[in-house]
Write a protein that holds these residues in place. Structure first.
Motif, PDB file in Angstrom:
ATOM      1  N   ASP A  32       9.988  23.126 -16.655  1.00 26.14           N
ATOM      2  CA  ASP A  32       8.698  22.688 -16.133  1.00 26.14           C
ATOM      3  C   ASP A  32       7.601  23.544 -16.750  1.00 26.14           C
ATOM      4  O   ASP A  32       7.863  24.627 -17.285  1.00 26.14           O
ATOM      5  CB  ASP A  32       8.668  22.768 -14.606  1.00 26.14           C
ATOM      6  CG  ASP A  32       8.851  24.181 -14.096  1.00 26.14           C
ATOM      7  OD1 ASP A  32       7.894  24.979 -14.178  1.00 26.14           O
ATOM      8  OD2 ASP A  32       9.964  24.506 -13.628  1.00 26.14           O
ATOM      9  N   PRO A  33       6.348  23.072 -16.709  1.00 23.77           N
ATOM     10  CA  PRO A  33       5.249  23.781 -17.365  1.00 23.77           C
ATOM     11  C   PRO A  33       5.074  25.222 -16.906  1.00 23.77           C
ATOM     12  O   PRO A  33       4.821  26.121 -17.714  1.00 23.77           O
ATOM     13  CB  PRO A  33       4.028  22.934 -17.024  1.00 23.77           C
ATOM     14  CG  PRO A  33       4.575  21.559 -16.841  1.00 23.77           C
ATOM     15  CD  PRO A  33       5.901  21.760 -16.195  1.00 23.77           C
ATOM     16  N   ILE A  37       5.244  28.403 -19.366  1.00 27.92           N
ATOM     17  CA  ILE A  37       4.202  29.402 -19.622  1.00 27.92           C
ATOM     18  C   ILE A  37       4.798  30.807 -19.551  1.00 27.92           C
ATOM     19  O   ILE A  37       4.531  31.663 -20.403  1.00 27.92           O
ATOM     20  CB  ILE A  37       3.054  29.241 -18.607  1.00 27.92           C
ATOM     21  CG1 ILE A  37       2.357  27.899 -18.820  1.00 27.92           C
ATOM     22  CG2 ILE A  37       2.053  30.395 -18.741  1.00 27.92           C
ATOM     23  CD1 ILE A  37       1.433  27.500 -17.683  1.00 27.92           C
ATOM     24  N   ASP A  38       5.646  31.039 -18.532  1.00 24.98           N
ATOM     25  CA  ASP A  38       6.287  32.349 -18.397  1.00 24.98           C
ATOM     26  C   ASP A  38       7.197  32.622 -19.587  1.00 24.98           C
ATOM     27  O   ASP A  38       7.250  33.759 -20.093  1.00 24.98           O
ATOM     28  CB  ASP A  38       7.106  32.396 -17.106  1.00 24.98           C
ATOM     29  CG  ASP A  38       6.225  32.398 -15.855  1.00 24.98           C
ATOM     30  OD1 ASP A  38       5.030  32.740 -15.979  1.00 24.98           O
ATOM     31  OD2 ASP A  38       6.734  32.038 -14.773  1.00 24.98           O
ATOM     32  N   GLN A  43       8.689  35.542 -24.453  1.00 25.52           N
ATOM     33  CA  GLN A  43       9.340  35.490 -25.755  1.00 25.52           C
ATOM     34  C   GLN A  43       8.370  35.583 -26.934  1.00 25.52           C
ATOM     35  O   GLN A  43       8.776  35.968 -28.031  1.00 25.52           O
ATOM     36  CB  GLN A  43      10.154  34.194 -25.878  1.00 25.52           C
ATOM     37  CG  GLN A  43      11.331  34.095 -24.929  1.00 25.52           C
ATOM     38  CD  GLN A  43      12.441  35.071 -25.282  1.00 25.52           C
ATOM     39  OE1 GLN A  43      12.592  35.478 -26.430  1.00 25.52           O
ATOM     40  NE2 GLN A  43      13.228  35.453 -24.281  1.00 25.52           N
ATOM     41  N   GLN A  44       7.109  35.206 -26.725  1.00 21.99           N
ATOM     42  CA  GLN A  44       6.124  35.197 -27.820  1.00 21.99           C
ATOM     43  C   GLN A  44       6.700  34.480 -29.057  1.00 21.99           C
ATOM     44  O   GLN A  44       6.708  35.016 -30.170  1.00 21.99           O
ATOM     45  CB  GLN A  44       5.730  36.622 -28.185  1.00 21.99           C
ATOM     46  CG  GLN A  44       5.058  37.394 -27.064  1.00 21.99           C
ATOM     47  CD  GLN A  44       3.622  36.939 -26.804  1.00 21.99           C
ATOM     48  OE1 GLN A  44       2.770  36.984 -27.690  1.00 21.99           O
ATOM     49  NE2 GLN A  44       3.368  36.493 -25.581  1.00 21.99           N
ATOM     50  N   TYR A  67      -1.296  28.968 -24.729  1.00 21.30           N
ATOM     51  CA  TYR A  67      -2.024  29.518 -25.873  1.00 21.30           C
ATOM     52  C   TYR A  67      -2.600  30.892 -25.535  1.00 21.30           C
ATOM     53  O   TYR A  67      -2.558  31.820 -26.346  1.00 21.30           O
ATOM     54  CB  TYR A  67      -3.139  28.563 -26.275  1.00 21.30           C
ATOM     55  CG  TYR A  67      -3.923  29.023 -27.484  1.00 21.30           C
ATOM     56  CD1 TYR A  67      -3.423  28.840 -28.768  1.00 21.30           C
ATOM     57  CD2 TYR A  67      -5.151  29.647 -27.329  1.00 21.30           C
ATOM     58  CE1 TYR A  67      -4.132  29.273 -29.882  1.00 21.30           C
ATOM     59  CE2 TYR A  67      -5.872  30.080 -28.424  1.00 21.30           C
ATOM     60  CZ  TYR A  67      -5.358  29.894 -29.703  1.00 21.30           C
ATOM     61  OH  TYR A  67      -6.066  30.339 -30.791  1.00 21.30           O
ATOM     62  N   THR A  68      -3.112  31.019 -24.316  1.00 19.57           N
ATOM     63  CA  THR A  68      -3.661  32.307 -23.888  1.00 19.57           C
ATOM     64  C   THR A  68      -2.562  33.360 -23.787  1.00 19.57           C
ATOM     65  O   THR A  68      -2.754  34.523 -24.163  1.00 19.57           O
ATOM     66  CB  THR A  68      -4.364  32.166 -22.528  1.00 19.57           C
ATOM     67  OG1 THR A  68      -5.430  31.222 -22.646  1.00 19.57           O
ATOM     68  CG2 THR A  68      -4.922  33.491 -22.053  1.00 19.57           C
TER      69      THR A  68
END
Length: 230
Positions: A32-33, A37-38, A43-44, A67-68
């Motif tokens: 899920d979104p 994000i996490d 992981q970058q 993106y942030t």
């Protein structure tokens, strides 16, 4: 790279496809979104594949948050349906491009490598809109004008517009979500309606139509005989 997709079958298929691509290592999956994000933040990754429903307004927010969290991550959206307005919002939010989720899996590695190299995964039609919105009304729009009176259908004009950009039959099929055989049929109809015998001739002919419009029909003064059948 990481993937964000709530469909376990889709994740499994992607995992299987990437297993044969040693330079495209899948380092994480999210369902899920929020988890995505996490995952991106942790992981970058260089790449993130994000499967979405295009009309969900929260998608753009999630892309922006990804993106942030990792500005170096290039986000490719896998949209279930096509929605040009939503796709523009995705790009503005930070996505590097988008694909229809039904895209053939064997095509994905090439697209992913291109995005990783700095390319944008954006269909031709969307490229035109991006350019048009960037430069405002002007040449990009004028080049797309179509005569009010034309023998070509809307779909045939779309095919000719892509021919003018040098697109191959396969590229046109992918852009318009048609089979190559259907594209060839449209091109054949265009040739017949325009009275031309090659793609170059067709492009030159429609560019003349854009500039000049179709040839005017001769006006009747009532002095000549009526055509047969009248």
């Amino acid at each position: 790279m990481v993937t964000v997709d709530g469909d376990p079958l889709a994740r499994r298929a992607l995992r299987s496809q990437l297993a044969a691509e040693p330079d495209l290592e899948l380092v994480g999956e999210a369902t899920d979104p929020s988890a995505g994000i996490d995952l991106v933040s942790d992981q970058q990754p260089d790449l993130a594949l994000f499967a979405v429903t295009a009309r969900d307004r929260r998608t753009s927010e999630a892309i922006g948050d990804m993106y942030t969290a990792s500005p170096k991550t290039r986000i490719i959206v896998l949209a279930i349906e096509r929605d040009d307005d939503a796709q523009m919002q995705f790009l503005k939010a930070g996505a590097a491009g988008w694909l229809i989720k039904s895209v053939a899996l064997e095509v994905l590695p090439r697209v992913l490598r291109g995005v990783h190299a700095g390319e944008a995964a954006v269909p031709r039609a969307m490229c035109r809109r991006v350019v048009s919105e960037a430069i405002g009304p002007g040449r990009a729009d004028r080049n797309r004008l179509r005569p009010v009176r034309s023998s070509l259908t809307g779909r045939e004009w779309e095919v000719v517009d892509l021919l003018a950009e040098g697109a191959t039959t396969a590229a046109i099929a992918g852009e318009l979500q048609l089979s190559p055989e259907t594209v060839r049929t449209h091109i054949k109809h265009v040739f017949g309606k325009l009275g031309v015998h090659s793609r170059d001739e067709a492009v030159r002919h429609v560019e003349r139509l854009r500039r000049e419009g179709p040839a005017p029909r001769p006006e009747r003064d009532g002095s000549g005989p009526l055509p047969q059948g009248q």
